[in-house]
Design a protein around this motif. Structure first.
Motif, mmCIF file in Angstrom:
data_model
loop_
_atom_site.group_PDB
_atom_site.id
_atom_site.type_symbol
_atom_site.label_atom_id
_atom_site.label_comp_id
_atom_site.label_asym_id
_atom_site.label_seq_id
_atom_site.Cartn_x
_atom_site.Cartn_y
_atom_site.Cartn_z
ATOM 1 N N PRO A 18 21.369 20.759 17.053
ATOM 2 C CA PRO A 18 21.281 21.774 17.679
ATOM 3 C C PRO A 18 22.505 22.795 17.538
ATOM 4 C CG PRO A 18 20.720 20.370 19.311
ATOM 5 C CD PRO A 18 21.340 19.385 18.128
ATOM 6 N N LEU A 19 22.311 24.137 17.484
ATOM 7 C CA LEU A 19 23.407 25.112 17.327
ATOM 8 C C LEU A 19 24.436 24.768 18.637
ATOM 9 C CD1 LEU A 19 24.646 27.345 16.004
ATOM 10 C CD2 LEU A 19 23.028 28.974 17.293
ATOM 11 N N THR A 20 24.074 24.369 19.810
ATOM 12 C CA THR A 20 24.664 24.326 20.982
ATOM 13 C C THR A 20 25.763 23.127 20.688
ATOM 14 O OG1 THR A 20 23.044 22.514 21.763
ATOM 15 C CG2 THR A 20 22.972 25.020 22.565
ATOM 16 N N GLU A 21 25.815 22.310 19.753
ATOM 17 C CA GLU A 21 26.758 21.225 19.641
ATOM 18 C C GLU A 21 27.946 21.818 18.366
ATOM 19 O OE1 GLU A 21 25.662 17.564 18.410
ATOM 20 O OE2 GLU A 21 23.881 17.125 19.493
ATOM 21 N N LEU A 22 27.637 23.008 18.223
ATOM 22 C CA LEU A 22 28.882 23.608 17.515
ATOM 23 C C LEU A 22 30.075 23.879 18.387
ATOM 24 C CD1 LEU A 22 29.938 25.010 14.734
ATOM 25 C CD2 LEU A 22 28.582 26.871 15.209
ATOM 26 N N ASP A 23 31.152 23.406 18.293
ATOM 27 C CA ASP A 23 32.213 23.800 19.250
ATOM 28 C C ASP A 23 33.006 24.892 19.103
ATOM 29 O OD1 ASP A 23 33.619 22.697 16.977
ATOM 30 O OD2 ASP A 23 34.380 20.937 17.516
ATOM 31 N N ASP A 24 32.673 25.872 17.838
ATOM 32 C CA ASP A 24 33.423 27.247 17.787
ATOM 33 C C ASP A 24 32.968 28.223 18.652
ATOM 34 O OD1 ASP A 24 34.756 29.475 16.740
ATOM 35 O OD2 ASP A 24 35.028 28.597 14.938
ATOM 36 N N ALA A 25 33.224 28.608 19.740
ATOM 37 C CA ALA A 25 32.515 29.534 20.623
ATOM 38 C C ALA A 25 32.641 30.840 19.793
ATOM 39 C CB ALA A 25 33.360 29.786 21.888
ATOM 40 N N ILE A 26 33.485 31.378 19.063
ATOM 41 C CA ILE A 26 33.264 32.490 18.475
ATOM 42 C C ILE A 26 31.957 32.668 17.305
ATOM 43 C CG2 ILE A 26 34.656 34.109 16.968
ATOM 44 C CD1 ILE A 26 37.077 33.366 17.992
ATOM 45 N N VAL A 27 31.831 31.467 16.709
ATOM 46 C CA VAL A 27 30.792 31.592 15.768
ATOM 47 C C VAL A 27 29.581 31.289 16.523
ATOM 48 C CG1 VAL A 27 29.783 30.096 13.791
ATOM 49 C CG2 VAL A 27 32.285 30.545 14.114
ATOM 50 N N VAL A 28 29.573 30.536 17.612
ATOM 51 C CA VAL A 28 28.200 30.487 18.347
ATOM 52 C C VAL A 28 27.775 31.883 18.947
ATOM 53 C CG1 VAL A 28 27.072 29.455 20.292
ATOM 54 C CG2 VAL A 28 28.568 28.222 18.758
ATOM 55 N N ASN A 29 28.989 32.758 19.497
ATOM 56 C CA ASN A 29 28.697 33.951 20.244
ATOM 57 C C ASN A 29 28.094 34.947 19.143
ATOM 58 O OD1 ASN A 29 29.283 33.042 22.821
ATOM 59 N ND2 ASN A 29 31.496 33.521 22.742
ATOM 60 N N ALA A 30 28.757 34.898 17.894
ATOM 61 C CA ALA A 30 28.287 35.665 17.013
ATOM 62 C C ALA A 30 27.107 35.487 16.395
ATOM 63 C CB ALA A 30 29.412 35.629 15.773
ATOM 64 N N ILE A 31 26.718 34.346 16.320
ATOM 65 C CA ILE A 31 25.253 33.976 15.871
ATOM 66 C C ILE A 31 24.213 34.716 16.864
ATOM 67 C CG2 ILE A 31 23.530 32.169 15.225
ATOM 68 C CD1 ILE A 31 25.721 30.811 13.946
ATOM 69 N N GLU A 32 24.588 34.052 18.000
ATOM 70 C CA GLU A 32 23.694 34.376 19.182
ATOM 71 C C GLU A 32 23.704 35.884 19.509
ATOM 72 O OE1 GLU A 32 25.161 32.297 22.644
ATOM 73 O OE2 GLU A 32 24.146 30.286 22.322
ATOM 74 N N HIS A 33 24.477 36.744 19.204
ATOM 75 C CA HIS A 33 24.360 37.942 19.178
ATOM 76 C C HIS A 33 23.595 38.708 18.180
ATOM 77 C CE1 HIS A 33 25.725 42.324 19.827
ATOM 78 N NE2 HIS A 33 25.832 42.521 18.348
ATOM 79 N N ALA A 34 23.602 38.015 16.871
ATOM 80 C CA ALA A 34 22.672 38.519 15.847
ATOM 81 C C ALA A 34 21.461 38.316 16.066
ATOM 82 C CB ALA A 34 23.304 38.062 14.657
ATOM 83 N N LEU A 35 21.109 37.015 16.825
ATOM 84 C CA LEU A 35 19.759 36.754 17.244
ATOM 85 C C LEU A 35 18.959 37.444 18.233
ATOM 86 C CD1 LEU A 35 20.062 32.859 17.102
ATOM 87 C CD2 LEU A 35 19.127 34.046 15.315
ATOM 88 N N ARG A 36 20.033 37.878 19.098
ATOM 89 C CA ARG A 36 19.709 38.649 20.328
ATOM 90 C C ARG A 36 19.270 40.088 19.944
ATOM 91 N NH1 ARG A 36 23.493 36.340 23.293
ATOM 92 N NH2 ARG A 36 24.989 37.803 22.927
#
Length: 743
Positions: A238-256
């Motif tokens: 799952p994407l939630t297991e990626l431990d880089d918060a900046i990358v996760v936030n950027a991907i989630e922003h694009a998805l939202r």
């Protein structure tokens, strides 16, 4: 184009244009149906796409379209019908656009009115198809979306003509990617091509939405479908297991926001055209991208989105082709393919097993198809724990499951024991028995379909045996099956070519010795003078339905012989005709008898219909009604093989039969044992009490005839009096001996 439904198509509001001087996106509509042209232009009337209005050009066949394209310029999109005058006219036009006119920037959107039609992936790849839709899909909103995507793609291609290297890389990458069939493989290839397009080292990831399942209680998760570089370890997580918060936030922003995101250090590309799916691509860049690079990415992403959509379509088609939708097990096609794969290798101890849910049709009839479907799902669920990784379980028929794998991994004992427990289906507890057959692959044909056929032969024998034992296939079964098939083919030919003949065996009145009739017996002579026994070909005729045609021929032949005997002075000779269960249950039996006798102008009482006791005991009320109709027609009825069934006295009385025929097995044993004629005596007494005449068959000795006469038996037939004979010698025998025909 669909024009029905408020949600499907809302007509564009009419408003004035901005003048002829304003540049327009030129759209060519190619379709042989004028209504499609009108509906498309009406739906898009006044539409503004990417700050420009639309101008429509029209062609009604492929030649007209190509002529128009050769003289007109700046056509952005072709809305192209696939099937016009020919089944592939649209594909021919698409091929000519790319290969003859060399128009590589123009966008092609294939449309079809045939929902079941879909071009192969190579057609989409080779002809540069921008999109493919059925006409019913292209509502106003979807048509706007499709055109916007196509026009944007065209605009970007036009703008990037100066960047040939990037464009060629995109085309080459798309061609390579389109050959990948699985989402994981496609995602991996997309990462590699993206990095190469931008001149970056491999890296980044692609995440896709994981569809909801009952186990996740309708929760959709974003899963990492592919990754490169340091992130490769995250594939399948799952994407939630990626431990880089900046990358996760950027991907989630694009998805939202449902849009791509460009940063000085990375980019996130949002893909949203994947058959109601979404995907996001994260790629580290460590630098800001130029406008040209962004344009390249936009074009490449459009291709990626279509590619993901095609991959999803291919997977769906593969599931439809190879997966049973009810049980989610491999279907018959995949099972045969698995057998083929195994049989191509040296065969060891592999076993193929088939399980048939006994009386499944009765469950369907009694409880409904919904319960039947749930039962099959429960059976599949119960079988799964016994399936080792080396064993394939499949649903190969409506109520038939197949397994193939090494014999030690089968757990046959535990598998069969599992069916001793009832199945809980809805509010029912159903006890299910299975009919089973198995074969060692070394004993079967060396092809998947041949192997399955062999085991099916054994399964059919297991059904007929009804003893619950596992039936093992042997090659002799296939030989016997082929012989039966050959015999059936020869029988059909013999019936059509009138190669069968009829023998007649006299029936004698025991007291007077007078002839009361004959029994008609079908014989199948062979060129070498031998005969194929009736007990071989009559069951085949019944199973195949040829018995109806055979019965019609027999009745015609008997009637012709009756006329010949009447001309010879044997006018009162009755002929008994055996009627099988298939014939007796056939709706046309009564009409056939009546029409044939009328056509030959014969008294109806000259025909006697013989049915076995087992036929008489099948559906008693229907049998009683049909016998009544036969007797009303004037035809007499005899119950053959009497004593071998279980007729009750009350039922026998209701039948209204004219004769009971004692089975030859009871006549053969007369004179043997302490009370050798008890059954024959019982049948004779029973018949006389009911006012029914009794005839004994298989009488071969004077002692049997004497004993039957003493017991009061009315009639007899057998070798003692005469063997079955062709009509000509039998007629001579009648006339030369002066044997009296009873009146």
């Amino acid at each position: 184009m669909s024009l029905g439904g408020q949600d499907e198509l809302a007509f564009a509001a009419e408003h004035s244009g901005t003048g002829q001087a304003q540049r327009c996106w030129r759209i060519l509509i190619v379709d042989d149906e004028p209504d499609v042209h009108q509906a498309t232009t009406f739906a898009l009337k006044g539409e503004i796409i990417l700050d420009r209005p639309l101008e429509f050009l029209h062609a009604y066949n492929g030649d007209e379209a190509l002529q128009l394209l050769s003289r007109e310029s700046d056509i952005a999109v072709v809305l192209l019908d696939v099937v016009m005058q020919g089944d592939e006219d649209g594909l021919t036009v698409a091929r000519a656009i790319r290969q003859q006119l060399n128009l590589n920037e123009i966008r092609i959107v294939l449309r079809t009115g045939h929902p079941g039609y879909a071009p192969e992936y190579r057609v989409i790849r080779d002809f540069g198809i921008n999109d493919y839709k059925t006409k019913s899909e292209l509502t106003q909103i979807r048509l706007q979306t499709t055109l916007t995507t196509a026009i944007r793609s065209y605009q970007q291609l036009k703008a990037m003509n100066t960047s040939r290297r990037g464009l060629e890389m995109i085309v080459e990458a798309s061609s390579t990617l389109f050959e990948r069939r699985s989402p994981e493989s496609f995602a991996s290839g997309a990462l590699i091509q993206l990095a190469a397009l931008l001149g970056l080292p491999p890296g980044g990831l692609i995440c896709m939405r994981q569809p909801a399942t009952p186990a996740r209680r309708h929760k959709c998760e974003w899963m990492i479908a592919s990754a490169a570089g340091d992130m490769q370890r995250l594939i399948g997580k799952p994407l939630t297991e990626l431990d880089d918060a900046i990358v996760v936030n950027a991907i989630e922003h694009a998805l939202r926001s449902r849009s791509s995101l460009y940063d000085d250090r990375f980019l996130v590309l949002y893909l949203n055209r994947m058959r109601d799916q979404e995907a996001a691509v994260y790629l580290p860049t460590q630098q800001a991208l130029s406008d040209e690079d962004r344009q390249l990415l936009e074009v490449f992403c459009a291709n990626l989105a279509i590619g993901f959509e095609n991959v999803a379509l291919f997977r769906q088609l593969q599931e439809l082709a190879y997966i049973d939708p009810l049980t989610h097990l491999p279907n018959r096609t995949q099972f045969v393919s698995q057998l083929d794969r195994i049989l191509k290798q040296p065969v060891g101890n592999e076993l193929v097993l088939m399980l048939d849910v006994a009386h499944f049709s009765q469950i369907n009839d009694a409880l409904g198809h919904l319960i039947g479907d749930q039962l099959l799902q429960s059976v599949a669920q119960r079988l799964r724990p016994f399936i080792a990784p080396t064993v394939t379980l499949a649903r190969v028929g409506v109520d038939v499951f197949g397994l193939v794998g090494p014999l030690p991994d089968m757990q046959l004992g535990a598998l069969f024991e599992s069916f001793e427990r009832p199945f809980a289906v809805a509010s029912h507890r159903l006890r299910v028995q299975v009919v089973s057959a198995a074969a060692h692959l070394a004993d079967t044909e060396p092809t998947g379909i041949g192997c399955l056929k062999d085991v099916t032969i054994a399964l059919n024998q297991a059904k007929r045996a009804e003893d619950g034992k596992l039936m093992w296939y042997s090659p002799a079964m296939s030989r016997a099956s082929r012989q039966r098939l050959d015999l059936l083919h020869d029988l059909e030919s013999a019936i059509r070519q009138r190669q069968l003949t009829v023998y007649y065996q006299p029936q004698i009145e025991l007291d007077s010795g007078a002839i009361v009739g004959v029994e008609a017996l079908v014989r199948w002579p062979q060129p070498d003078g031998s005969f194929i026994p009736p007990d071989r070909f009559i069951p085949l005729a019944e199973q195949s339905g040829l018995i109806i045609e055979l019965g019609t021929w027999l009745l015609d032949t008997v009637c012709q012989q009756l006329i010949a005997w009447r001309d010879a002075g044997l006018s009162e000779l009755r002929v008994a005709i055996n009627v099988s269960m298939v014939q007796f249950n056939h709706e046309g039996l009564i009409d056939l008898l009546g029409d044939t006798l009328e056509r030959y102008h014969l008294p109806h009482e000259l025909i006697e219909v013989e049915i076995t006791e087992s036929v008489a005991m099948t559906r008693p009320e229907d049998v009683i009604a049909k016998i009544a109709r036969l007797k009303a027609l004037g035809v007499s009825v005899a119950i053959d093989d009497f004593g071998t069934g279980f007729s009750s006295l009350a039922y026998l009385q209701k039948l209204g039969a004219d004769r009971l025929k004692i089975d030859r097995a009871f006549i053969r044993d007369m004179g043997l044992g302490e009370n050798p004629y008890s059954i024959a005596e019982m049948v004779i007494n029973l018949g006389h009490k009911l006012g029914i005449k009794v005839i004994a068959e298989g009488v071969e000795s004077p002692a049997q005839a004497t004993l039957l006469r003493s017991l009061g038996c009315d009639e007899a037939q057998g070798y003692l009096f005469a063997k079955p004979s062709p009509p000509s010698p039998l007629t001579h025998w009648f006339l030369e001996t002066g044997m009296q025909v009873a009146v």
